[in-house]
Design a protein around this motif. Sequence first.
Motif, PDB file in Angstrom:
ATOM      1  N   GLY A 137       0.834  -1.202   0.000  1.00 27.98           N
ATOM      2  CA  GLY A 137       0.000   0.000   0.000  1.00 27.98           C
ATOM      3  C   GLY A 137       0.863   1.243   0.000  1.00 27.98           C
ATOM      4  N   SER A 180       3.218   2.207   2.793  1.00 27.84           N
ATOM      5  CA  SER A 180       3.504   2.938   4.030  1.00 27.84           C
ATOM      6  C   SER A 180       4.974   2.888   4.461  1.00 27.84           C
ATOM      7  CB  SER A 180       2.597   2.470   5.165  1.00 27.84           C
ATOM      8  OG  SER A 180       2.925   1.183   5.611  1.00 27.84           O
ATOM      9  N   ASN A 181       5.647   1.735   4.299  1.00 30.37           N
ATOM     10  CA  ASN A 181       7.050   1.729   4.749  1.00 30.37           C
ATOM     11  C   ASN A 181       7.908   2.528   3.778  1.00 30.37           C
ATOM     12  OD1 ASN A 181       9.353  -0.152   3.394  1.00 30.37           O
ATOM     13  ND2 ASN A 181       7.339  -0.983   2.883  1.00 30.37           N
ATOM     14  N   ALA A 226      11.935 -10.152   5.705  1.00 31.56           N
ATOM     15  CA  ALA A 226      10.580 -10.485   5.274  1.00 31.56           C
ATOM     16  C   ALA A 226      10.576 -10.537   3.748  1.00 31.56           C
ATOM     17  CB  ALA A 226       9.601  -9.408   5.750  1.00 31.56           C
TER      18      ALA A 226
END
Length: 460
Positions: free
Chosen positions: A271, A273-274, A387
Amino acid sequence: MTYYPAVEQTKYLLDESQLPRRWYNVAADMPNPARPVLHPGTGQPVGPDDLAPLFPMELIMQEVSQDAEIAIPDEILDLYTLWRPTPLYRARRLESAIGTRSRIFYKYEGVSPPGSHKPNTAVAQAFYNKREGRTRLSTETGAGQWGSALAFACKLIGLECKVYMVRISYDQKPFRRSMIHAWGAEIVASPSPDTQCGRAILDEHPDTPGSLGIAISEAVEDAAGRDDTSYSLGSVLNHVLLHQTIIGQEALAQMEHAGAFPDVVIGCVGGGSNFAGLAFPFVREKIGGRDIDILACEPAACPTLTRGLYAYDFGDTSKLTPLVAMHTLGHDFVPAPIHAGGLRYHGVAPLISQLVNDELIRAEAYLQNDCFEAAVQFAGSEGIIPAPESSHAILGAIRNAHQADEEGVERTILFNLSGHGHFDMAAYDNFFAGRLEDVALDEAEMARALQAIEGLPAPV
Ligand SMILES: Cc1ncc(COP(=O)(O)O)c(C=O)c1O
């Protein structure tokens, strides 16, 4: 006592007293504003009252704010000190392993208790909801990082929490489920029988792997139907990106300690955000005249920024959200079940879309086997197992360093390592066994999915 003489420094650390006290709002500095969010019924911009059933007023005000800086309440700063400031690393060992002359730095967000950047906004959202009298939050989660972050925040702040977890990740990541339980939240696989839209999708597609778009529909329906409950989103919205800018502000200070400034800033994008969290404070510098290449990395299976249309679309599959102007693959697009579950979203943050339109940010898309190869190389030199989402940023950094070598230049590269992959080891096992499929979205499926937005208003 004698000390190890750190001739070549690895980590750049800030003291708790150096935590940034304000979030940075890029909307104040953008050359062109993001298009307004529209009410699907009227086609008119939504106002604060339209959003009030879903969000507390303080977050709605942050959503539409034009102030460049917004003060972080002391209670949130206090919670941030559980894991912030996060370390900035110079990836010397990775630089040697890939034989580059460029310098690579990374900001490591995996040190938070749930293991990613997501708690930076989770604690803020839980705090404002509690202060305005809500007692329960509903949310969706893709990979489980957001769901565990919100469960963690709700536990600390004293709210109930219900998490709709995308079916494929629910099956692939049982330990993320256990974490969410450990922090006291309720969790179901999405689509679930608990909501009307979940039941409708299950009737039509009983074997669907689910998607973030579907899980968002369920969480929104849950919140809209109960007075005690707010909806909480882990990405995309302006206020979520705002809260994440603590990352980039810390990184600016840490790069200064390192006596360096990045030529390239890189993050993976689901999306957004990071990526925004690291990049927006550098976008501010770029707008102010500095020459910085700002690169968003996404999966080829869900190539929103590189191949999606810039259009008004719903944020969820069942068309419960307002219309948002963003790069989109269509709200009923269900991405292939790649292991970077947090990047399987049909849309992207409108602020990022606008900055891509204005050529302040560019994007690239990668195949998952290449990302896992980069992740394993990174783990073998820097030690941290990333991740699968973050591996896209690692690949972006490695490719960028190789390019610089080919061009005969030295660059300073900074990327966001958004989380660790300790609960993603089944994905690594599949990679080692050669079982990972490389899926690039095909044209026919993209054309089919984009039919869903025909007839919706066009951004002007
Ligand atoms: C570790 C990690 N990185 C990145 C993402 C992608 O989200 P965003 O683009 O909002 O940072 C996720 C989402 O779940 C995640 O868990």
